[in-house]
Design a protein around this motif. Structure first.
Motif, PDB file in Angstrom:
ATOM      1  N   UNK A   1      13.529  11.399  -7.574  1.00 32.36           N
ATOM      2  CA  UNK A   1      13.708  12.071  -9.075  1.00 32.36           C
ATOM      3  C   UNK A   1      11.553  11.746  -9.337  1.00 32.36           C
ATOM      4  N   UNK A   2      11.124  10.547  -9.062  1.00 34.03           N
ATOM      5  CA  UNK A   2      10.249  10.832  -8.633  1.00 34.03           C
ATOM      6  C   UNK A   2       8.999  10.801  -8.230  1.00 34.03           C
ATOM      7  N   UNK A   3       9.290  11.940  -7.301  1.00 30.11           N
ATOM      8  CA  UNK A   3       8.721  13.779  -6.202  1.00 30.11           C
ATOM      9  C   UNK A   3       8.324  11.582  -5.022  1.00 30.11           C
ATOM     10  N   UNK A   4       8.392  10.592  -5.141  1.00 31.63           N
ATOM     11  CA  UNK A   4       7.895   9.640  -3.984  1.00 31.63           C
ATOM     12  C   UNK A   4       8.967   9.036  -3.215  1.00 31.63           C
ATOM     13  N   UNK A   5       8.407   8.133  -2.859  1.00 35.60           N
ATOM     14  CA  UNK A   5       9.262   7.327  -2.124  1.00 35.60           C
ATOM     15  C   UNK A   5       9.930   5.955  -2.479  1.00 35.60           C
ATOM     16  N   UNK A   6       8.989   5.240  -3.730  1.00 33.28           N
ATOM     17  CA  UNK A   6       9.787   4.494  -4.505  1.00 33.28           C
ATOM     18  C   UNK A   6      11.857   4.910  -4.833  1.00 33.28           C
ATOM     19  N   UNK A   7      12.084   5.687  -5.008  1.00 31.81           N
ATOM     20  CA  UNK A   7      13.489   5.763  -5.504  1.00 31.81           C
ATOM     21  C   UNK A   7      14.478   7.445  -4.441  1.00 31.81           C
ATOM     22  N   UNK A   8      15.196   6.675  -4.517  1.00 31.80           N
ATOM     23  CA  UNK A   8      15.793   7.779  -3.436  1.00 31.80           C
ATOM     24  C   UNK A   8      17.081   7.705  -3.780  1.00 31.80           C
ATOM     25  N   UNK A   9      18.191   9.189  -4.445  1.00 28.10           N
ATOM     26  CA  UNK A   9      19.425   9.031  -4.691  1.00 28.10           C
ATOM     27  C   UNK A   9      19.906   9.909  -3.338  1.00 28.10           C
ATOM     28  N   UNK A  10      21.097   9.419  -2.825  1.00 27.72           N
ATOM     29  CA  UNK A  10      21.867   9.705  -1.588  1.00 27.72           C
ATOM     30  C   UNK A  10      22.993  10.308  -1.972  1.00 27.72           C
ATOM     31  N   UNK A  11      23.502  11.283  -1.172  1.00 28.92           N
ATOM     32  CA  UNK A  11      24.729  11.502  -1.276  1.00 28.92           C
ATOM     33  C   UNK A  11      25.245  12.225  -0.250  1.00 28.92           C
TER      34      UNK A  11
END
Length: 853
Positions: free
Chosen positions: A534-544
């Motif tokens: 969501x922040x277009x970088x590696x600082x936050x990833x949502x995975x499913x």
């Protein structure tokens, strides 16, 4: 606790006495320079900072620093929050053993993992759950791994527990891939290391506090290893012969001596023995810029010399030998990289018994009296084998092809396609080389007045028994005939996968197809994973992700009826010691429907996130799995009458697909990305916290599952003070509800000292034992008593200190302390075994010394 003398003790004392000035400034400088040199050692890989949910990679440094008293892969996996161990993993009764512990990944059965060593399947596909070995006359108490490779020989260990790509198949738990070391040093330089480790029972505390434990540990026995000495030696040699050729050679030997009381008058104590041997070589060749070639072999042999307590002439040597040959060619083409693998593996298990006759006599002074003087008039004196000699072979040949195409753009998306296919051929053979006879108490009776033994009748004894009977003889027994059983299986697979990038979305879509010649099934497994930034970088990833995994069908189900057909009931023509002629009646009890078995599978749903803030990385994950068509050993029953009473009797057994389970696993992880500095020390932390809830309507594929009159999973039982369906009870093992695992690694700038701590907390849990049948609404149902086991805590520590002996030569002294606080932890057996509290091992020391050159 006292420390016993050993070669390692003298080595440590000698090194310490010659290094009393190790704190000198110049020595610190040399040590620091040497540490930097060792960091470039060709077997040490750079840490892989992956944050892909479902995949964890451990480096050589991780493997070396983590307390690992057993030196095997599964013992190291205690650091992974998605891995559950058998409750008896740290039992005080089995610390002399060398065989790896079994593990469950995300609620799957312990025999449904796939183990790889250098890309070769190291899983036991014949009988990973030891179904044949539950009847020791018919098989081995085998494990899920074919070769127990020493962790000291590895440079990389990868665990795939969820969101596994379409490249991997034949599992429904997880994939555990181990790799030995690749040399990257300068040309012409040879490097290596030699490690020796030692521990024994005198270096451990036994927290015995229950009456049952006190009685069991009064003297060392086969099932209670109060005494043992365990040591190991491993060596690595690696280097680059030229710009294009590199080599890695390795070998290790671990041995455990376990003195036990024999239970007979002479000898009173005997030494049981365990050995585990590894050896191998890997060659790396790069003929040109477009091709990379890797080939070599791996060898493993684990054996055990065992005796049966209070039974003379019962010795048996069992060994499992595994040899793997592997070759891999990676070719760079214009638009793709193509990798081909060709592997061959052979696993041989062999048991050689002292004899092929087992007899269970009643104690008779002056004749059948080799056991200790009994206190009971009905005591017995057994002799001979309880298992007999057996051979078991498993051959596999596999070929695989994988093509990874160069990425290309299509509109606003980027695509990377992977195509793959492969073929596996398995051949399994079971063999009993000699007829085996067993005579137990059920076929024994006493001589009557006027009866006597015939001169050539070795199954008759005229000596008066301890309870005053005038002799004894056997009128029936069991014959296990010599013979063999064989099964073959061919498997084909193909898969396609597309890795799609679009803005802040990363989507992996895959499809895998597997064919099994035994079941004649084509199984289609979708694999998908979606990552959103969501922040277009590696600082936050949502995975499913949604994935289906098909496990491998064990060949034991195909062999079971063939083996069972070799079992015969034998009895005298008349129940009289004067009769020396015997008749045989086949006693199989199995029907072979294994060709109709479906392949067990598991559907997985995953939700998770990973975030990085300041110097921290945090992860949350939920994995839900529904497993279906699990293989069960089905017991078909019918009503039978005896003495005017009606009861359920067994008609026959067969295998079916009646098993199913549901698992929910929640995990939380937290670690710092770069070490914290505190004065002249650095600190690395890692926390793993998980909650596991597993429900199964069966135990495993070798426990009885009653499929009629009444249906097993729908029948009612009393569980504690509740009435529930049998299938709704919690799984009996590999189902610890709450666990917390913390790693704390400490390094020092001015000292070549490292301190690595591992803290483990396991919550209380309920165990159950079938204690009786009760009347519920006019129907008799099973009642299970619930025993609550207290929480368990352990603190394991490893310390290491480096000494600079000369240029390019160092010695590292290591000391591992398990259960530092000597916590009194307890556990119970599984369902239907025992609800008696038993103790885990107390404080335990393991010392090691490593020489690097």
């Amino acid at each position: 606790m006292r420390f016993a003398y050993s070669p390692l003790s003298f080595a440590i004392l000698t090194l310490l006495s010659t290094s009393v000035h190790a704190n000198d400034i110049s020595e610190q400088k040399n040590s620091k320079q040497m540490s930097e040199s060792i960091a470039l050692n060709p077997i040490v890989l750079q840490a892989e900072k992956t944050i892909e949910i479902g995949t964890t990679t451990y480096t050589k440094e991780d493997l070396q620093k983590t307390p690992n008293s057993s030196k095997n892969i599964t013992d190291f996996l205690k650091v992974n929050p998605n891995v559950q161990f058998d409750r008896e993993q740290r039992s005080s009764r089995t610390q002399g053993e060398l065989r790896p512990a079994e593990v469950s990944i995300n609620g799957a059965q312990y025999y449904q993992n796939k183990f790889l060593v250098n890309g070769v399947n190291n899983s036991n596909v014949m009988d990973p759950g030891g179904a044949l070995g539950k009847d020791s006359y018919q098989g081995f108490d085998s494990g899920s791994q074919g070769m127990a490779i020493n962790a000291d020989l590895l440079c990389k260990l990868e665990v795939l527990d969820s969101n596994v790509s379409a490249e991997y198949g034949e599992f429904s738990g997880g994939v555990i891939s181990a790799e030995t070391c690749a040399p990257t040093s300068e040309v012409g330089k040879i490097h290596g290391s030699i490690t020796y480790d030692y521990t024994e029972s005198d270096w451990a505390r036994y927290n015995i506090f229950t009456p049952e434990d006190i009685k069991d540990f009064d003297e060392p026995t086969q099932s209670n290893q109060k005494e043992f000495k365990k040591q190991g030696l491993s060596a690595n040699l690696y280097g680059r012969m030229s710009e294009n050729l590199g080599i890695n050679l390795y070998g290790s030997k671990r041995q455990s001596i376990i003195p036990v009381m024999s239970g007979i008058s002479s000898p009173e104590k005997i030494d049981q023995e365990r050995n585990n041997t590894n050896a191998g070589a890997t060659f790396y060749y790069q003929p040109n810029a477009q091709n990379n070639i890797k080939f070599g072999f791996d060898y493993g042999d684990i054996d055990a010399l065992t005796y049966i307590e209070s039974r003379r002439n019962s010795g048996a040597t069992t060994n499992t030998e595994s040899t793997a040959l592997f070759a891999e060619i990676e070719t760079r083409l214009n638009t793709a990289t193509v990798t081909q693998k060709l592997n061959y593996q052979r696993m041989d298990s062999q048991r050689v018994a002292e004899n092929h006759l087992g007899i269970f006599w009643q104690y008779a002074p002056g004749s059948k009296d080799w056991t200790e003087q009994p206190s009971s008039a009905t005591a017995n004196a057994a002799e001979g084998t309880t298992s007999g000699s057996l051979n078991q072979f498993q051959d596999s040949l596999s070929y695989s092809l994988k093509s990874v195409f160069d990425s290309f753009n299509f509109g606003n998306t980027q695509h990377t396609w992977t195509l793959g296919a492969g073929y596996d051929h398995y051949n399994a053979k079971w063999e009993r080389p000699t007829d085996l006879y067993n005579y137990n108490a059920a076929g024994r009776t006493n001589l009557s007045s006027g009866q006597s033994c015939q001169p050539d009748d070795f199954l008759c004894d005229s000596a008066t028994t301890l309870n005053g009977k005038s002799g004894q003889y056997f009128f029936k027994g069991v014959l296990y005939k010599a013979g063999s059983a064989q099964a073959q299986q061919d498997r084909w697979h193909a898969y396609v996968q597309d890795q799609i990038l679009w803005k802040n979305l990363d989507l992996r879509l895959g499809l895998r197809s597997d064919y099994d010649s035994l079941s004649s099934q084509y199984n289609i497994a979708p694999r998908s994973a979606l990552t959103y930034r969501p922040l277009h970088n590696e600082s936050l990833k949502l995975v499913t992700g949604f994935n289906r995994y098909y496990s491998a069908q064990t060949l034991a189900t195909e062999l079971r009826q063939q083996i069972a057909n070799l079992k015969y009931d034998i009895e005298r023509e008349t129940k009289n010691p004067a009769t020396l002629t015997w008749k045989e009646t086949q006693n199989s009890g199995y029907r072979n429907d294994s060709t109709n078995l479906k392949t067990p599978y598991s559907d997985e749903t995953l939700l998770g996130l990973i975030t990085q803030f300041n110097n921290w990385e945090m992860g949350l994950k939920w994995v839900n799995r529904h497993s279906k068509d699990e293989i069960t050993r089905d017991r078909y029953v019918s009503e039978q009458s005896f003495n005017g009473k009606t009861f359920l009797g067994t008609d026959y057994f067969t295998y079916g697909n009646n098993g199913r389970s549901q698992s929910d696993i929640y995990t939380f992880t937290l670690k710092n990305l770069s070490p914290f500095k505190l004065l002249s020390s650095s600190h690395q932390f890692a926390l793993g916290f998980d909650y596991t809830d597993v429900q199964k309507n069966f135990i495993d594929y070798h426990e009885n599952y009653q499929v009629n009159t009444p249906n097993e999973e729908d029948r009612l039982v009393q569980y504690g003070d509740k009435i529930i369906h049998w299938s709704d009870r919690p799984a009996e093992n590999f189902n610890q509800p709450w666990t917390a695992r913390i790693s704390w690694d400490i390094g020092f700038e001015q000292l070549p000292l490292k301190i690595n701590n591992f803290f483990s907390y396991k919550s209380a849990y309920d165990d159950a034992l079938k204690v009786k049948d009760i009347d519920y609404q006019g129907e008799m149902i099973n009642a299970y008593e619930i025993l609550k086991v207290k929480p368990r805590f352990s603190w394991d520590m490893r310390t290491s200190y480096d000494f600079n002996l000369a240029k390019d030569n160092t010695v590292t002294l290591g000391l591992t302390i398990n259960n530092v606080t000597n916590r009194k932890n307890t556990y119970t057996g599984s369902y239907l075994n025992s609800n008696t509290l038993k103790s885990e091992i107390g404080r335990q020391f393991i010392a090691d010394v490593t020489f690097k050159f």
